[in-house]
Design a protein around this motif. Structure first.
Motif, PDB file in Angstrom:
ATOM      1  N   THR A   1       8.723 -33.048  13.771  1.00 22.12           N
ATOM      2  CA  THR A   1       7.828 -32.875  12.635  1.00 22.12           C
ATOM      3  C   THR A   1       6.690 -31.933  13.018  1.00 22.12           C
ATOM      4  O   THR A   1       6.296 -31.853  14.182  1.00 22.12           O
ATOM      5  CB  THR A   1       7.227 -34.214  12.162  1.00 22.12           C
ATOM      6  N   VAL A   2       6.170 -31.219  12.031  1.00 20.95           N
ATOM      7  CA  VAL A   2       4.994 -30.367  12.182  1.00 20.95           C
ATOM      8  C   VAL A   2       4.041 -30.710  11.056  1.00 20.95           C
ATOM      9  O   VAL A   2       4.415 -30.643   9.873  1.00 20.95           O
ATOM     10  CB  VAL A   2       5.361 -28.867  12.145  1.00 20.95           C
ATOM     11  N   SER A   3       2.815 -31.119  11.418  1.00 18.39           N
ATOM     12  CA  SER A   3       1.820 -31.551  10.422  1.00 18.39           C
ATOM     13  C   SER A   3       2.392 -32.614   9.484  1.00 18.39           C
ATOM     14  O   SER A   3       2.114 -32.619   8.276  1.00 18.39           O
ATOM     15  CB  SER A   3       1.312 -30.341   9.624  1.00 18.39           C
ATOM     16  N   GLY A   4       3.212 -33.488  10.031  1.00 15.89           N
ATOM     17  CA  GLY A   4       3.778 -34.574   9.252  1.00 15.89           C
ATOM     18  C   GLY A   4       4.997 -34.217   8.439  1.00 15.89           C
ATOM     19  O   GLY A   4       5.616 -35.094   7.819  1.00 15.89           O
ATOM     20  N   ASN A   5       5.414 -32.934   8.437  1.00 18.52           N
ATOM     21  CA  ASN A   5       6.574 -32.492   7.673  1.00 18.52           C
ATOM     22  C   ASN A   5       7.774 -32.253   8.598  1.00 18.52           C
ATOM     23  O   ASN A   5       7.595 -31.861   9.753  1.00 18.52           O
ATOM     24  CB  ASN A   5       6.254 -31.188   6.934  1.00 18.52           C
ATOM     25  N   PRO A   6       9.002 -32.475   8.111  1.00 19.35           N
ATOM     26  CA  PRO A   6      10.184 -32.211   8.935  1.00 19.35           C
ATOM     27  C   PRO A   6      10.226 -30.769   9.426  1.00 19.35           C
ATOM     28  O   PRO A   6       9.916 -29.832   8.686  1.00 19.35           O
ATOM     29  CB  PRO A   6      11.344 -32.507   7.975  1.00 19.35           C
ATOM     30  N   PHE A   7      10.604 -30.617  10.684  1.00 15.10           N
ATOM     31  CA  PHE A   7      10.759 -29.303  11.324  1.00 15.10           C
ATOM     32  C   PHE A   7      12.231 -29.183  11.685  1.00 15.10           C
ATOM     33  O   PHE A   7      12.698 -29.756  12.661  1.00 15.10           O
ATOM     34  CB  PHE A   7       9.866 -29.234  12.558  1.00 15.10           C
TER      35      PHE A   7
ATOM     36  N   THR B   1      25.096  -9.040  31.957  1.00 15.04           N
ATOM     37  CA  THR B   1      23.679  -9.378  31.811  1.00 15.04           C
ATOM     38  C   THR B   1      23.582 -10.736  31.123  1.00 15.04           C
ATOM     39  O   THR B   1      24.185 -10.949  30.076  1.00 15.04           O
ATOM     40  CB  THR B   1      22.932  -8.323  30.976  1.00 15.04           C
ATOM     41  N   LEU B   2      22.818 -11.639  31.734  1.00 15.68           N
ATOM     42  CA  LEU B   2      22.733 -13.013  31.235  1.00 15.68           C
ATOM     43  C   LEU B   2      21.282 -13.382  30.978  1.00 15.68           C
ATOM     44  O   LEU B   2      20.435 -13.280  31.871  1.00 15.68           O
ATOM     45  CB  LEU B   2      23.347 -13.963  32.260  1.00 15.68           C
ATOM     46  N   TYR B   3      21.013 -13.786  29.749  1.00 12.49           N
ATOM     47  CA  TYR B   3      19.677 -14.263  29.360  1.00 12.49           C
ATOM     48  C   TYR B   3      19.782 -15.761  29.089  1.00 12.49           C
ATOM     49  O   TYR B   3      20.514 -16.199  28.199  1.00 12.49           O
ATOM     50  CB  TYR B   3      19.191 -13.522  28.114  1.00 12.49           C
ATOM     51  N   GLN B   4      19.047 -16.548  29.882  1.00 15.95           N
ATOM     52  CA  GLN B   4      19.096 -18.003  29.748  1.00 15.95           C
ATOM     53  C   GLN B   4      17.693 -18.560  29.557  1.00 15.95           C
ATOM     54  O   GLN B   4      16.713 -17.981  30.035  1.00 15.95           O
ATOM     55  CB  GLN B   4      19.738 -18.629  30.986  1.00 15.95           C
ATOM     56  N   THR B   5      17.614 -19.708  28.879  1.00 16.00           N
ATOM     57  CA  THR B   5      16.310 -20.312  28.617  1.00 16.00           C
ATOM     58  C   THR B   5      16.330 -21.814  28.874  1.00 16.00           C
ATOM     59  O   THR B   5      17.383 -22.457  28.810  1.00 16.00           O
ATOM     60  CB  THR B   5      15.865 -20.096  27.153  1.00 16.00           C
ATOM     61  N   GLN B   6      15.164 -22.314  29.179  1.00 12.91           N
ATOM     62  CA  GLN B   6      14.908 -23.752  29.175  1.00 12.91           C
ATOM     63  C   GLN B   6      13.744 -23.982  28.226  1.00 12.91           C
ATOM     64  O   GLN B   6      12.699 -23.333  28.345  1.00 12.91           O
ATOM     65  CB  GLN B   6      14.567 -24.261  30.575  1.00 12.91           C
ATOM     66  N   ILE B   7      13.915 -24.894  27.295  1.00  9.30           N
ATOM     67  CA  ILE B   7      12.920 -25.091  26.238  1.00  9.30           C
ATOM     68  C   ILE B   7      12.224 -26.430  26.421  1.00  9.30           C
ATOM     69  O   ILE B   7      12.878 -27.480  26.485  1.00  9.30           O
ATOM     70  CB  ILE B   7      13.582 -25.010  24.850  1.00  9.30           C
ATOM     71  N   ASP B   8      10.899 -26.382  26.530  1.00  3.72           N
ATOM     72  CA  ASP B   8      10.088 -27.593  26.618  1.00  3.72           C
ATOM     73  C   ASP B   8       9.237 -27.732  25.360  1.00  3.72           C
ATOM     74  O   ASP B   8       8.701 -26.741  24.841  1.00  3.72           O
ATOM     75  CB  ASP B   8       9.171 -27.552  27.841  1.00  3.72           C
ATOM     76  N   ILE B   9       9.095 -28.963  24.896  1.00  2.00           N
ATOM     77  CA  ILE B   9       8.361 -29.234  23.666  1.00  2.00           C
ATOM     78  C   ILE B   9       7.195 -30.168  23.954  1.00  2.00           C
ATOM     79  O   ILE B   9       7.347 -31.178  24.646  1.00  2.00           O
ATOM     80  CB  ILE B   9       9.290 -29.859  22.607  1.00  2.00           C
ATOM     81  N   GLU B  10       6.021 -29.813  23.429  1.00  2.00           N
ATOM     82  CA  GLU B  10       4.847 -30.674  23.537  1.00  2.00           C
ATOM     83  C   GLU B  10       4.501 -31.238  22.158  1.00  2.00           C
ATOM     84  O   GLU B  10       4.616 -30.541  21.149  1.00  2.00           O
ATOM     85  CB  GLU B  10       3.645 -29.894  24.085  1.00  2.00           C
ATOM     86  N   LYS B  11       4.062 -32.502  22.150  1.00  2.00           N
ATOM     87  CA  LYS B  11       3.671 -33.147  20.897  1.00  2.00           C
ATOM     88  C   LYS B  11       2.216 -33.595  20.970  1.00  2.00           C
ATOM     89  O   LYS B  11       1.694 -33.867  22.059  1.00  2.00           O
ATOM     90  CB  LYS B  11       4.582 -34.345  20.604  1.00  2.00           C
ATOM     91  N   ASP B  12       1.576 -33.699  19.807  1.00  2.00           N
ATOM     92  CA  ASP B  12       0.200 -34.188  19.775  1.00  2.00           C
ATOM     93  C   ASP B  12       0.184 -35.718  19.691  1.00  2.00           C
ATOM     94  O   ASP B  12       1.242 -36.369  19.742  1.00  2.00           O
ATOM     95  CB  ASP B  12      -0.583 -33.555  18.626  1.00  2.00           C
ATOM     96  N   LYS B  13      -0.980 -36.299  19.540  1.00  2.00           N
ATOM     97  CA  LYS B  13      -1.114 -37.758  19.532  1.00  2.00           C
ATOM     98  C   LYS B  13      -0.387 -38.405  18.350  1.00  2.00           C
ATOM     99  O   LYS B  13       0.004 -39.580  18.413  1.00  2.00           O
ATOM    100  CB  LYS B  13      -2.589 -38.139  19.508  1.00  2.00           C
TER     101      LYS B  13
ATOM    102  N   ASP C   1       3.512 -35.112  16.290  1.00  2.69           N
ATOM    103  CA  ASP C   1       3.921 -33.834  15.711  1.00  2.69           C
ATOM    104  C   ASP C   1       4.059 -32.768  16.792  1.00  2.69           C
ATOM    105  O   ASP C   1       3.344 -32.788  17.798  1.00  2.69           O
ATOM    106  CB  ASP C   1       2.890 -33.354  14.679  1.00  2.69           C
ATOM    107  N   LEU C   2       4.960 -31.840  16.574  1.00  2.00           N
ATOM    108  CA  LEU C   2       5.136 -30.714  17.489  1.00  2.00           C
ATOM    109  C   LEU C   2       3.851 -29.886  17.557  1.00  2.00           C
ATOM    110  O   LEU C   2       3.291 -29.506  16.521  1.00  2.00           O
ATOM    111  CB  LEU C   2       6.292 -29.838  17.000  1.00  2.00           C
TER     112      LEU C   2
END
Length: 289
Positions: free
Chosen positions: A171-177, A236-248, A251-252
């Motif tokens: 969620t972002v600002s209480g709305n589905p993300f 050529t290889l492009y790879q990612t690792q995705i980390d997510i932080e949330k607030d209190k 919400d994302l």
């Protein structure tokens, strides 16, 4: 006689122009279609009976929704299939499937569809097709169909896209993300070349009660192979690792993308891209290091 020659030359020029500008995949155009009241009432009556996505879309409703797509997409599909050889000519077809279904309140719906262009010719249907994302916004008073591109417009590109729902619920600002995965490859019956690639793009939307916001798009993965009979293949290889932080509130608040690019298995370049939610401006601000 002179005028006749000019007319012939103009005809030849138009034929060549049409051939060189022919679409090799579906367009990448954002289009909004306001739906007529008669069709709106039909859609509201149909979807109004569901609390969650129907297991199968009614054929008449699918036909109605497909009729709302602009001519650029219909012509693009026909053009794409026409380049797949004589066996596939005049076999272009379209279909819709529901990717995500949301009822936010009574008679208020946001329904995400995959618009699929494929060939009815034997051996093509499940193997090769191209997809674009469309959203039906539906409420008691009106409805609108919006097609969202996931890349820039390109008249000479041939990559094909397959879509799926990103399963993580945020969620972002209480709305589905809500996110969607776009699996993209240039493996296309129309053409071949020395470069082969496949990649994944993630595209996210914020779903407000009566509004859909195209919020964030980024590349998750890419593999590119260049064939060279003299020097050998180069990958050529492009790879990612995705980390997510949330607030209190849960919400994302921030997305951190740790990315690495390697060529021929040699030590690669790396970095971090940050997307931080700006609550006041209601957007993601990008940063990198």
């Amino acid at each position: 006689m002179f005028l006749k020659i000019i007319a012939i030359l103009i005809s030849i020029f138009l034929i060549i122009s049409n051939q060189t500008s022919a679409q090799l995949n579906l367009p990448q155009l954002k289009v909004e279609v306001n739906i007529k009241q008669k069709d709106h009432k039909t859609l509201l009556k149909y979807f109004g009976q569901f609390e969650q996505a129907p297991t199968e879309l009614d054929s008449k409703i699918e036909k109605l929704l497909l009729s709302l797509f602009p001519k650029e997409y219909k012509r693009g599909c026909e053009s794409m299939i026409s380049h797949w050889g004589e066996f596939a000519k005049n076999t272009a077809s379209n279909a819709l499937r529901i990717l995500y279904f949301r009822k936010s309140e009574k008679n208020v719906y946001q329904i995400f569809f995959a618009f699929t262009c494929f060939s009815n010719a034997k051996g093509y249907g499940d193997k090769f097709y191209d997809e674009r994302l469309a959203v039906l916004n539906l409420d008691s008073a009106s409805s609108k169909l919006t097609i969202y591109p996931h890349s820039n417009p390109c008249d000479t590109c041939s990559e094909l896209t397959r879509m799926a729902l990103e399963e993580d619920t945020l969620t972002v600002s209480g709305n589905p993300f809500v996110g969607f995965i776009f699996g993209i490859s240039n493996k296309n019956p129309c053409c071949d070349g020395p470069i082969n690639f496949n990649e994944e793009i993630l595209k996210f939307f914020i779903l407000e009660p009566t509004n859909v916001i195209d919020a964030l798009t980024f590349r998750k993965f890419r593999k590119e192979i260049i064939h060279d009979e003299v020097l050998g293949d180069s990958t050529t290889l492009y790879q990612t690792q995705i980390d997510i932080e949330k607030d209190k509130k849960g919400d994302l608040s921030k997305i951190a993308i740790y990315h690495t690019t390697t060529v021929k298995d040699e030590p690669g370049r790396s970095g971090i891209i940050f997307y931080t939610w700006n609550r006041k401006a209601e957007r993601f601000d990008e940063g990198a290091r």
